[in-house]
Scaffold this active site. Structure first.
Site, PDB file in Angstrom:
ATOM      1  CG  ASN A  89      -1.532   1.323   1.503  1.00  0.00           C
ATOM      2  OD1 ASN A  89      -2.469   1.738   0.823  1.00  0.00           O
ATOM      3  ND2 ASN A  89      -0.980   2.053   2.476  1.00  0.00           N
ATOM      4  CB  ILE A  92       5.453   9.212  -1.619  1.00  0.00           C
ATOM      5  CG1 ILE A  92       6.478   8.678  -2.643  1.00  0.00           C
ATOM      6  CG2 ILE A  92       5.726   8.656  -0.224  1.00  0.00           C
ATOM      7  CD1 ILE A  92       7.895   9.174  -2.416  1.00  0.00           C
ATOM      8  CB  THR A  93       2.167  12.482  -4.702  1.00  0.00           C
ATOM      9  OG1 THR A  93       1.925  13.218  -3.503  1.00  0.00           O
ATOM     10  CG2 THR A  93       1.007  11.557  -4.977  1.00  0.00           C
ATOM     11  CE1 TYR A 154       0.772   8.075  -6.124  1.00  0.00           C
ATOM     12  CE2 TYR A 154      -0.889   8.128  -7.842  1.00  0.00           C
ATOM     13  CZ  TYR A 154      -0.524   7.873  -6.532  1.00  0.00           C
ATOM     14  OH  TYR A 154      -1.476   7.424  -5.636  1.00  0.00           O
TER      15      TYR A 154
HETATM   16  N1  CAA Z   1      -6.920  19.051 -13.312  1.00  0.00           N
HETATM   17  C1  CAA Z   1      -7.181  20.198 -13.948  1.00  0.00           C
HETATM   18  N2  CAA Z   1      -6.269  21.191 -14.065  1.00  0.00           N
HETATM   19  C2  CAA Z   1      -5.069  21.004 -13.514  1.00  0.00           C
HETATM   20  C3  CAA Z   1      -4.719  19.840 -12.848  1.00  0.00           C
HETATM   21  C4  CAA Z   1      -5.705  18.841 -12.760  1.00  0.00           C
HETATM   22  N3  CAA Z   1      -5.477  17.678 -12.144  1.00  0.00           N
HETATM   23  N4  CAA Z   1      -3.443  19.934 -12.427  1.00  0.00           N
HETATM   24  C5  CAA Z   1      -3.006  21.128 -12.824  1.00  0.00           C
HETATM   25  N5  CAA Z   1      -3.993  21.801 -13.493  1.00  0.00           N
HETATM   26  C6  CAA Z   1      -3.950  23.116 -14.062  1.00  0.00           C
HETATM   27  C7  CAA Z   1      -3.894  24.211 -13.006  1.00  0.00           C
HETATM   28  O1  CAA Z   1      -5.181  24.490 -12.508  1.00  0.00           O
HETATM   29  C8  CAA Z   1      -3.297  25.349 -13.792  1.00  0.00           C
HETATM   30  O2  CAA Z   1      -4.315  25.904 -14.597  1.00  0.00           O
HETATM   31  P1  CAA Z   1      -4.283  27.453 -14.982  1.00  0.00           P
HETATM   32  O3  CAA Z   1      -3.015  27.661 -15.760  1.00  0.00           O
HETATM   33  O4  CAA Z   1      -5.535  27.620 -15.766  1.00  0.00           O
HETATM   34  O5  CAA Z   1      -4.297  28.177 -13.661  1.00  0.00           O
HETATM   35  C9  CAA Z   1      -2.305  24.643 -14.715  1.00  0.00           C
HETATM   36  O6  CAA Z   1      -2.719  23.281 -14.781  1.00  0.00           O
HETATM   37  C10 CAA Z   1      -0.884  24.718 -14.199  1.00  0.00           C
HETATM   38  O7  CAA Z   1      -0.909  24.231 -12.863  1.00  0.00           O
HETATM   39  P2  CAA Z   1      -0.060  24.934 -11.724  1.00  0.00           P
HETATM   40  O8  CAA Z   1      -0.124  26.428 -11.825  1.00  0.00           O
HETATM   41  O9  CAA Z   1      -0.477  24.323 -10.425  1.00  0.00           O
HETATM   42  O10 CAA Z   1       1.422  24.524 -12.146  1.00  0.00           O
HETATM   43  P3  CAA Z   1       2.607  24.090 -11.189  1.00  0.00           P
HETATM   44  O11 CAA Z   1       3.771  23.795 -12.086  1.00  0.00           O
HETATM   45  O12 CAA Z   1       2.790  25.063 -10.089  1.00  0.00           O
HETATM   46  O13 CAA Z   1       2.115  22.730 -10.515  1.00  0.00           O
HETATM   47  C11 CAA Z   1       1.245  20.520 -10.421  1.00  0.00           C
HETATM   48  C12 CAA Z   1       1.778  21.631 -11.308  1.00  0.00           C
HETATM   49  C13 CAA Z   1       2.321  20.064  -9.434  1.00  0.00           C
HETATM   50  C14 CAA Z   1       0.887  19.389 -11.356  1.00  0.00           C
HETATM   51  C15 CAA Z   1       0.023  21.020  -9.622  1.00  0.00           C
HETATM   52  O14 CAA Z   1      -0.875  21.612 -10.496  1.00  0.00           O
HETATM   53  C16 CAA Z   1      -0.681  19.901  -8.925  1.00  0.00           C
HETATM   54  O15 CAA Z   1      -0.288  19.509  -7.823  1.00  0.00           O
HETATM   55  N6  CAA Z   1      -1.740  19.334  -9.532  1.00  0.00           N
HETATM   56  C17 CAA Z   1      -2.500  18.260  -8.970  1.00  0.00           C
HETATM   57  C18 CAA Z   1      -1.856  16.944  -9.313  1.00  0.00           C
HETATM   58  C19 CAA Z   1      -2.734  15.812  -8.850  1.00  0.00           C
HETATM   59  O16 CAA Z   1      -3.863  15.661  -9.265  1.00  0.00           O
HETATM   60  N7  CAA Z   1      -2.223  14.980  -7.945  1.00  0.00           N
HETATM   61  C20 CAA Z   1      -3.013  13.906  -7.444  1.00  0.00           C
HETATM   62  C21 CAA Z   1      -2.582  13.674  -6.023  1.00  0.00           C
HETATM   63  S1  CAA Z   1      -3.669  12.515  -5.192  1.00  0.00           S
HETATM   64  C22 CAA Z   1      -3.190  11.039  -5.692  1.00  0.00           C
HETATM   65  O17 CAA Z   1      -2.287  10.865  -6.450  1.00  0.00           O
HETATM   66  C23 CAA Z   1      -3.957   9.879  -5.134  1.00  0.00           C
HETATM   67  C24 CAA Z   1      -4.480   9.031  -6.185  1.00  0.00           C
HETATM   68  O18 CAA Z   1      -3.965   7.953  -6.417  1.00  0.00           O
HETATM   69  C25 CAA Z   1      -5.700   9.450  -6.899  1.00  0.00           C
END
Ligand code: CAA
Length: 247
Positions: A89, A92-93, A154
């Site tokens: 299980n 990390i991300t 991931y």
């Molecule tokens: N859905 C829709 N839009 C997204 C997105 C998503 N999942 N991820 C990023 N975007 C969009 C942002 O809203 C932003 O849009 P705008 O330019 O219109 O504002 C654009 O993409 C750029 O994003 P950031 O400004 O945040 O860019 P950054 O370089 O600072 O960060 C990132 C990029 C690290 C990917 C950050 O956006 C982020 O953390 N996104 C979420 C990633 C995610 O979904 N992780 C899941 C974690 S949970 C998990 O993994 C458990 C599991 O198994 C399901």
């Protein structure tokens, strides 16, 4: 669904003191299994988990490190006996768009999320084969199937778990060992709560049931797959994602 199992088999849950892992550990414990939970970083959470769950077999080691896994499993087996059920299980991300991703972000995720599955499975599978019983259940992710922005590392690891498990399932099918994968969607855990609120809002809007999942749903499926009676389910991937991705 709470019943005691006939035989108190030994379960190891990696990353078993927080989030989905803690729910798996607690559920298996409530069913009468002997549970060992491993963790890596958060000592305080591990202490709280011990107090709340009544599970005192809690071990700290890096599941991405083969030798550390071997040493940790030796301690677990000394205390509880041979491992019958392994739940991979730990995860990390280190989210980043690829054009900004460092080698360290790539390696940390592959090590903890995928190398760990090799390490732990490799170390328990010989014993399972010899004893003619075993259950290996690995937690993948919706994002290993669908892809996700910011998660090339991931998603690669989580997709890797699925291929690994299908191959291993074939190798051990005739030995009484089953190998299955659960691919959760967005579940209410610290990992998901760490996503920026405006991004999480966009994600939740795309989930047909319009809410995050709960850890209990994942834990109950682990218990089903671990069941002694359930020797015919193998090589499968189960999606629990509120309808967000239909594979
Ligand atoms: N859905 C829709 N839009 C997204 C997105 C998503 N999942 N991820 C990023 N975007 C969009 C942002 O809203 C932003 O849009 P705008 O330019 O219109 O504002 C654009 O993409 C750029 O994003 P950031 O400004 O945040 O860019 P950054 O370089 O600072 O960060 C990132 C990029 C690290 C990917 C950050 O956006 C982020 O953390 N996104 C979420 C990633 C995610 O979904 N992780 C899941 C974690 S949970 C998990 O993994 C458990 C599991 O198994 C399901």
């Amino acid at each position: 669904m709470t019943r005691k199992v006939e035989k108190a088999r030994v379960v190891v849950v990696t990353g078993g003191t927080r989030g989905i892992g803690a729910a798996i550990s607690a559920t298996m414990h409530s069913f009468g299994y002997k549970v060992a939970a491993t963790y890596m970083g958060n000592d305080k959470a591990a202490e709280t988990f011990k107090e709340n769950s009544g599970i005192d077999a809690v071990y700290k080691f890096d599941v991405g490190d083969y030798d550390a896994c071997a040493a940790g499993l030796a301690l677990i087996e000394k205390k509880l006996g041979s491992v019958d059920i392994l739940v991979n299980n730990a995860g990390i991300t280190r989210d980043s768009f690829l054009h900004k991703m460092t080698q360290q972000q790539w390696r940390e995720v592959i090590s903890t999320n995928l190398d760990s599955v090799f390490n732990m499975s490799r170390l328990v599978v010989e014993g399972m084969r010899e004893r003619g019983f075993g259950r290996i259940i690995s937690i993948s992710s919706i994002n290993g199937l669908s892809g996700a922005m910011g998660q090339t590392n991931y998603s690669a690891a989580k997709a890797g778990i699925i291929g690994f498990s299908k191959s291993l399932a074939l190798e051990v099918a005739a030995k009484g060992v089953t190998v299955n994968v659960i691919a959760p969607g967005y579940i209410e855990t610290d990992m998901v709560r760490a996503i920026a609120p405006e991004i999480l809002e966009k994600i939740v809007a795309k989930i047909p049931v319009k809410k995050l999942g709960n850890v209990q749903g994942i834990a109950r499926l682990v218990a089903f797959l671990a069941d002694e009676q359930n020797g015919f389910t193998t090589g499968a991937t189960f999606n629990i994602n509120g309808g967000q991705y239909l594979a």
